[in-house]
Write an enzyme that holds these catalytic residues in place. Structure first.
Site, PDB file in Angstrom:
ATOM      1  N   GLU A  35      -9.094  -4.486   6.850  1.00 11.52           N
ATOM      2  CA  GLU A  35     -10.023  -5.468   7.442  1.00 11.52           C
ATOM      3  C   GLU A  35      -9.904  -6.812   6.712  1.00 11.52           C
ATOM      4  OE1 GLU A  35     -13.985  -7.016   6.190  1.00 11.52           O
ATOM      5  OE2 GLU A  35     -14.287  -4.857   6.464  1.00 11.52           O
ATOM      6  N   HIS A  36      -9.890  -6.780   5.371  1.00 11.53           N
ATOM      7  CA  HIS A  36      -9.750  -8.016   4.592  1.00 11.53           C
ATOM      8  C   HIS A  36      -8.436  -8.730   4.900  1.00 11.53           C
ATOM      9  CE1 HIS A  36     -12.739  -8.405   1.130  1.00 11.53           C
ATOM     10  NE2 HIS A  36     -13.229  -7.454   1.884  1.00 11.53           N
ATOM     11  N   GLU A  42     -15.880  -6.927  -5.162  1.00 11.83           N
ATOM     12  CA  GLU A  42     -16.802  -6.411  -4.140  1.00 11.83           C
ATOM     13  C   GLU A  42     -17.283  -5.013  -4.547  1.00 11.83           C
ATOM     14  OE1 GLU A  42     -15.161  -6.362  -0.184  1.00 11.83           O
ATOM     15  OE2 GLU A  42     -17.079  -5.857   0.745  1.00 11.83           O
TER      16      GLU A  42
END
Lengths: 424, 422
Positions: free
Chosen positions: A70-71, A143
């Site tokens: 996704e990143h 994160e």
């Protein structure tokens, strides 16, 4: 296009399944300034073992790869980043990964179609290099550390660990610093090519537009692809019983945080799932809602000072109830909750209370149709569960005391309960 | 959308926002008073005591049951800090009559009556609040104040603000102080409550698909009739002279995996209207994914996942936030300061300015699509002397030039660097 309609909230959804397998859901909403688009793939953190269509061997990938992918999807061959391009157009762009799906989205008041071109372009064109994959490990590492410091996230994940032996739902969506260190561009491409096939994806748009025009706009931006065969996903076998009843972690917090979990059998999104979901919500409110006896008792004793959140989380291969919040003595809530469930089973459910709670839940469902983003996200995540979101408004009427008693017996079982606590 | 403001009595305004965009009607009462060390904890306590019971709905259980009967009318209350004001907020959200299964219910009027009842007609005995309620809520408030440490990023920001505004009202925590609680009892709290409702600024907001007779209905409400006109005591947002001689550096320890860095900035400007330029400056510095902080601290150096800044208009400060490896503290501070220097040198393009404008204008246009944001916007207007409509707001942003942003950049200084580490 197939039209589904709901007379209670006075909304319509247009559904189209294209030849390449892509499902499109359009929800026109007149008079709004904002348009919201979300494109999701039925691929989340729990999908780390699978057989690629056409292959025989099982592919195993590192934990956290769906989120890593996704990143990386925003990266472009010309060195630009699609998140920057979208932001520069003045739209609010984002992406997220859950246990069972990954989604790319933006909300726009202007430049919607330009932004849509960019979004549909980057989702259809991955670009990974050794260098840009390495760089992301530092960012995602921070994160992961951010979640390490979040007591809410810790107490939630520990509850999962207490309930599930093998199901990957118990593992952090982002993986661990160790697991992501093994990710490289080859595995990313393999996952992309397997799961980002149109037949595994759903595109939802909500806002002021005409459905036919919008469908045409989507078609213009689609790259030609063929529908691939079925992806075989392999999930470890999960026993019905829990792992451990109690789990505790120490963190610097003012008062203990708790999650009480009730593991449900994997219902694989059975036909009655919407009805069952509503019934569980009603039972939870009867047990622990603001008007309940138990809430009043615990509040007056100073054990709780906020209403716990009451949730039923489920996907195609797990289901559980979660009662969570912050309290001075979570163990007392847990014990009282158990006896209250027993009482309810023995004494029956009061019809008058059910009528009132049903009215409240009806109102809560109607409120979900205020915001274009809420609507689009709801349709997407329900779709991956095989649910038409409008059904919640329709099924509620039919739920009666008999059905509730049956769900109470089937799901609220003492030997399936766990408690997770984070405290000093 | 149609906005109308009606003065019910001096100091008491009724704001009507007519819109058919929502399935719900949102009703809110805001009581605004000056932030003050002496009353901050009492103000924080009042909403939670009021929601425990009123003259006609005496228990929390009764209130909850009645709200559930109203198709789950959502009731919420709390306290906020807006500039140098403390605002007590009460909300009720109900389904618009068009979406009810039965057509004959007038949900709006019922919710208006109920909310006014909770706020202005509390349950009392012997000229005091109910002792049991006050004692329990004191205990709950203590838990809430102490819960400040639980969200580490938010905690770091709150601590930075406290250090920047030491000995000033804005440095107070919106929920007050634990040490004040022992002095508060059901009697003096009720005394203070009466004083508050007689002197505070009262704003009643209603947003939704509303019929025209609502103004008559509110004027006929007994609780409104009993309120007296007042010269409300509150603070407009203003520019203050907040120059510092030397930046403060504060490091504190807690059990954290990740270090939380917050850098508080002063903007030394003369003209209130420059606040729009400051908003633009912030957008370029750390307000989006294309901003200097996101690009340089996150994307280029990979030091952080969160690297952003926010502008607090009422106090005219910017706060830069990063979550980093503790060992990277010096490197990150240096890099953050470099962004400020680069801004000062004019190292930002016309394109970056245009992008920032688009971002801000999109959020202005989106205001009308969010029921609670509309209220917040009009309430913000109440606390400023430079009132603008949404249209004017967009035009002002459109006209901002590079020179004006440079003027902000030149007058930015670091006030406090706060670091939460382990």
């Amino acid at each position: 296009m197939k039209i589904i309609e709901n007379s209670k909230v006075k909304e319509k959804a247009y559904i189209e399944k294209l030849e390449n397998g892509l499902t499109i859901v359009l929800i026109p909403k007149k008079g709004t300034h904002k348009k919201y688009i979300i494109w999701g793939t039925n691929y989340g953190s729990i999908d780390s073992e699978f057989i690629v269509p056409g292959e025989k061997e099982i592919t195993k990938v590192p934990m956290g790869i769906a989120h890593f992918l996704e990143h990386k999807m925003f990266e472009q061959p010309d060195g630009t980043n699609s998140l920057d391009t979208l932001t520069a157009l003045g739209v609010e762009a984002n992406a997220y990964t859950t246990n069972d799906h990954t989604a790319y989205l933006f909300e726009a008041t202007d430049n919607f179609y330009e932004a849509m071109t960019e979004l549909m372009d980057y989702v259809q064109h991955p670009y990974f290099t050794d260098e840009n994959v390495e760089k992301e490990k530092g960012i995602i590492g921070q994160e992961i550390n951010m979640y390490e410091d979040s007591p809410e996230w810790r107490v939630y994940l520990n509850a999962m660990k207490a309930m599930y032996h093998n199901n990957p739902v118990k593992i952090d969506i982002a993986g661990t610093i160790e697991s992501i260190s093994k990710i490289n561009k080859e595995t990313l491409y393999k996952c992309y090519n397997t799961f980002y096939n149109p037949s595994n994806m759903v595109l939802v748009i909500c806002g002021d537009f005409k459905s036919h025009d919008m469908l045409e706009e989507i078609n213009k931006r689609l790259v030609e692809t063929k529908s691939k065969g079925k992806i075989k996903r392999i999930y470890p076998k999960e026993p019905d019983d829990i792992v451990q009843e109690k789990i505790e972690q120490k963190l610097e917090v003012s008062q203990p945080l708790y999650v009480i979990g009730i593991k449900d059998k994997n219902n694989n999104c059975e036909k009655e799932i919407v009805k069952k979901h509503i019934a569980i919500e009603i039972i939870l409110y009867l047990l622990m809602g603001k008007s309940s006896k138990l809430y009043k008792e615990l509040y007056n004793q100073g054990i709780i000072y906020e209403r716990p959140s009451l949730d039923y989380e489920f996907s195609k291969n797990y289901a559980h109830i979660m009662i969570s919040g912050q309290a001075t003595e979570p163990e007392i809530i847990y014990e009282k909750m158990k006896s209250e469930i027993e009482n309810m089973k023995n004494n029956g459910i009061d019809k008058k209370d059910v009528v009132r709670i049903k009215k409240m839940i009806y109102g809560n469902y109607v409120k979900e149709y205020n915001d274009v983003g809420d609507i689009a996200r709801m349709f997407l995540s329900d779709y991956f569960k095989g649910i038409n979101s409008f059904d919640y408004l329709e099924e509620i009427e039919a739920i009666n005391v008999e059905y509730l008693s049956q769900v109470l017996e089937d799901v609220f079982k003492e030997d399936k309960m766990v408690i997770s606590i984070v405290k000093n | 959308m149609e906005y109308k403001k009606i003065e019910l009595k001096k100091g008491i305004n009724f704001h009507i926002i007519k819109t058919d965009r929502f399935k719900t009607n949102l009703l809110a009462i805001f009581l605004t008073t000056k932030l003050d060390r002496k009353t901050v904890t009492k103000n924080a306590l009042i909403p939670s005591v009021l929601r425990r019971g009123s003259k006609n709905m005496m228990t929390q259980e009764q209130i909850s049951k009645e709200l559930e009967e109203m198709y789950g009318a959502g009731f919420d209350c709390g306290v906020d800090k807006t500039g140098d004001n403390q605002v007590l907020k009460f909300y009720i959200e109900t389904i618009n009559d068009n979406y009810l299964p039965q057509k004959n219910e007038n949900m709006l009027k019922t919710s208006l009556d109920k909310l006014l009842e909770i706020v202005f007609n509390p349950l009392t005995e012997n000229n005091s609040f109910i002792k049991e309620y006050v004692e329990q809520e004191k205990n709950n408030l203590k838990n809430i104040i102490e819960a400040k440490i639980d969200n580490k990023s938010r905690y770091a920001l709150d601590r930075c603000i406290e250090e920047m505004y030491k000995y000033e009202p804005y440095g107070l925590y919106k929920f007050g102080n634990v040490e004040d609680l022992k002095e508060i009892d059901e009697k003096n709290l009720y005394e203070y409550y009466k004083e508050l409702v007689s002197n505070c600024k009262i704003d009643i907001f209603l947003s939704g698909n509303i019929e025209n007779n609502i103004v008559d209905e509110i004027n006929e409400n007994e609780n409104i009739k009993l309120l007296k006109e007042r010269e409300p005591i509150y603070e407009f947002s203003k520019l203050e002279n907040k120059k510092t001689d030397k930046e403060k550096i504060i490091a504190e320890s807690m059990e954290v995996t990740q270090g939380k860095l917050v850098i508080g900035l002063n903007i030394n400007i003369e003209d209130e209207k420059q606040k729009y330029d400051a908003l633009m400056y912030n957008m370029i510095l750390g307000g989006s994914a294309t901003s200097k902080m996101f690009q340089n601290i996150r994307e280029k150096e990979h030091l952080a996942y969160v690297a952003s800044s926010m502008y607090i208009r009422h106090k005219n400060n910017i706060f830069m936030n990063c979550g980093i490896e503790i060992d990277n503290y010096e490197k990150t501070v240096e890099l953050a300061k470099k962004q400020l220097e680069d801004m000062k040198k004019g190292d930002f393009t016309e394109e970056e300015i245009e992008n920032a404008k688009k971002g801000i204008i999109a959020s202005i246009k989106g205001i009308e699509d969010e029921q609670d944001t509309i209220l917040t916007y009009y309430f913000g207007q109440e606390l400023t002397k430079n009132k603008v409509t949404l249209e004017e707001y967009k035009e002002i942003i459109e006209k901002i030039t590079k020179d004006r942003i440079l003027e902000i950049a030149k007058n930015i200084e670091v006030d406090t660097i706060y670091f939460l580490k382990n």
